[in-house]
Design a protein around this motif. Structure first.
Motif, mmCIF file in Angstrom:
data_model
loop_
_atom_site.group_PDB
_atom_site.id
_atom_site.type_symbol
_atom_site.label_atom_id
_atom_site.label_comp_id
_atom_site.label_asym_id
_atom_site.label_seq_id
_atom_site.Cartn_x
_atom_site.Cartn_y
_atom_site.Cartn_z
ATOM 1 N N ILE A 1 0.854 -1.195 0.000
ATOM 2 C CA ILE A 1 0.000 0.000 0.000
ATOM 3 C C ILE A 1 0.888 1.243 0.000
ATOM 4 N N VAL B 1 17.141 15.680 -4.835
ATOM 5 C CA VAL B 1 18.577 15.480 -5.041
ATOM 6 C C VAL B 1 18.967 14.155 -4.417
ATOM 7 N N ALA C 1 3.401 0.883 3.054
ATOM 8 C CA ALA C 1 4.505 1.786 2.676
ATOM 9 C C ALA C 1 4.009 3.225 2.647
ATOM 10 N N ILE D 1 8.844 22.083 3.573
ATOM 11 C CA ILE D 1 9.714 22.636 2.523
ATOM 12 C C ILE D 1 8.828 23.499 1.627
ATOM 13 N N ALA E 1 6.698 17.658 4.458
ATOM 14 C CA ALA E 1 7.689 17.197 3.476
ATOM 15 C C ALA E 1 8.498 16.020 4.012
ATOM 16 N N GLU F 1 16.301 7.534 -0.461
ATOM 17 C CA GLU F 1 17.103 6.348 -0.147
ATOM 18 C C GLU F 1 16.552 5.646 1.099
#
Ligand code: FAD
Length: 445
Positions: A10, A60, A258, A281, A373, A410
């Motif tokens: 999910i 990034v 998830a 952000i 964010a 990551e």
């Protein structure tokens, strides 16, 4: 009763996509449910109706993001990454210091020539960085603010080195950043290996970029369903049943949740979730009638704006003028400000960095405020970051779970792969980058 799948994932952000790719590659019958009409999670892009442009908040990544990069290579998304060997740091008035990405100060001491720093600042920085030679600090109880005090960092070293890098990577004030994670950023990006600190940006809108990873999952057999919002999750007859907002149900033996922590907590009870907090952000998007910048990306010093991305250069659209994105990390102040106020202040600040702006006309502008964010790696949070395996066929993924990484793509990918690994009974993780130089010697001891 609906058909039973092996695993229901999910959320199709970096965590859910990574889990779905690993599971379907291993032959598991995998279903991926995403409530939005696009993938990528918080790393998303969308066509802005009023602006007539596809916008996103530029993300990034660094060479040390080994699992994300592995996923990019598997899906071909790595062809849509642009790597930078150096980061220009601009001061108001135009002075530039180029910090080589992946330059270990211990190895080349290249940054000792940086005009943005005085000798005493550089000494303080080298003294600080030596603390990270041995890896990240063990305890996460200490804040980065108290570490700066203990290691007697100078005001300029803080403003021109520690602050631009740390606020851009951990996205919060120093009091709310645990030393363990600050140490990890500097260890991985500046000390451990030259490759680890190289920086890259996706060259296409983020949902297209993550769409390549979603396509890989689908080619491997994942059943991806967009606009599928899970409203309830419960155990029914020894299986997991998800109830969707359209009134339909999905059933699976195992579930990988998830989602961000606040969304996961709506579906299952979570211990310690009250210790997690968000940080915002704000990105400002400006379209000019002509080219106004010389850089694809650069850090801006002594201003509210941390980073500038020239998206027309990054996306290869330079012939159409300049599309500039400005990033304000930890933008608590901007959350309270109106659109015009944010815009006027950003434009005024930007003029002192980009003299070409004086001849240019702003054609259109947009502001994206992301109040949730990232989660903040506040001191002491590690005690509450849950492991992926939760029992009874439930697995938690998402950047906020126990990955050893801060709130990043990551971290998300690692969590998804850890969850998939727990289901499959074997590791799905990519190899870490090898340490170089003195760090390699220290790691061997
Ligand atoms: C403005 C901004 C800038 C950032 N910059 C960077 C950067 O430069 N580098 C970096 O590495 N990271 C950056 N990040 C952080 C990065 O985006 C996140 O860490 C990462 O996306 C987390 O991935 P995730 O899969 O854990 O969660 P998410 O990306 O949040 O994915 C969760 C998914 O679950 C879906 N979902 C939620 N509830 C339900 C439900 N009930 N049913 C079905 N689906 C549901 C959501 O729609 C979403 O797609 C930034 C984030 C923002 C917002």
């Amino acid at each position: 009763m609906s058909a039973v799948t092996d695993v229901m994932v999910i959320g199709a952000g970096p965590a859910g996509l990574a889990a779905a790719v690993a599971l379907s590659a291993a032959g598991a019958k995998t279903q991926l449910l995403e409530r939005k009409p696009y993938v990528g999670g918080r790393a998303y892009s969308y066509p802005h109706p009023a602006l007539g442009e596809v916008i996103d908040s530029q993300h990034v990544l660094l060479g040390c993001c080994t699992n994300l990069l592995d996923l990019c290579r598997l899906s071909g998304a790595d062809n849509y990454l642009r790597w930078y060997e150096e980061i220009p740091f601009l001061e108001p008035g135009g002075r530039v210091t180029r910090l080589r990405g992946g330059t270990s100060p211990m190895a080349s001491l290249g940054f000792l020539r940086a005009p943005m720093l005085e000798f005493s600042d550089k000494l303080a920085i080298v003294r600080g960085l030596t603390e990270f030679l041995n890896g990240k600090p063990q305890s996460d109880d200490v804040s980065f603010a108290s570490w700066l005090k203990r290691t007697k960092q100078t005001e300029r070293a803080i403003k021109h080195f520690w602050e631009p890098i740390l606020i851009a990577t951990l996205n919060d004030t120093f009091e709310r950043c645990s030393m363990r994670y600050a140490g990890k950023v500097f260890h991985e990006a500046f000390v451990r290996s030259a490759e680890g600190g190289r920086m890259a940006v996706p060259t296409e809108p983020l949902s297209n970029f993550f769409g390549r990873i979603a396509s890989l999952a689908e080619q491997q057999g994942t059943d991806l369903q967009l606009r599928a919002s899970v409203e309830r999750l419960e155990r029914v007859d020894g299986l997991w049943q998800a109830s969707l907002s359209d009134g339909t149900h999905r059933v699976a033996e195992r579930v990988v949740l998830a989602l961000p922590f606040e969304q996961a907590a709506k579906l299952v009870p979570l211990r310690g979730v009250e210790h997690f907090v968000h940080a915002p952000i704000t990105t400002i998007h400006l379209w000019f009638d002509r080219n106004v910048s010389e850089y694809d990306q650069c850090a801006l010093l002594d201003t509210r704006i941390q980073w500038l991305f020239d998206k027309s250069r990054i996306r290869g659209l330079e012939q159409q003028g300049s599309y500039i994105e400005l990033v304000i990390s930890a933008s608590f102040q901007e959350l309270e400000m109106g659109r015009e106020e944010i815009l006027n202040s950003a434009i005024t600040e930007l003029r002192s960095f980009l003299p070409k702006m004086n001849q240019a006309k702003i054609v259109k502008s947009g502001i994206l405020k992301e109040a949730r964010a990232t989660f903040s790696v506040v001191p002491g949070l590690d005690a509450y970051r849950p492991q992926q395996e939760s029992g009874a066929g439930l697995y938690l993924a998402g950047d906020w779970t126990d990955t050893g990484w801060p709130s990043t793509m990551e971290g998300g990918v690692r969590s998804g792969r850890l969850a998939a690994g727990a289901i499959l009974g074997r590791s799905c993780m990519a190899a870490e980058l090898p340490a170089e130089g003195i760090v390699r010697l220290l790691e061997r001891q």
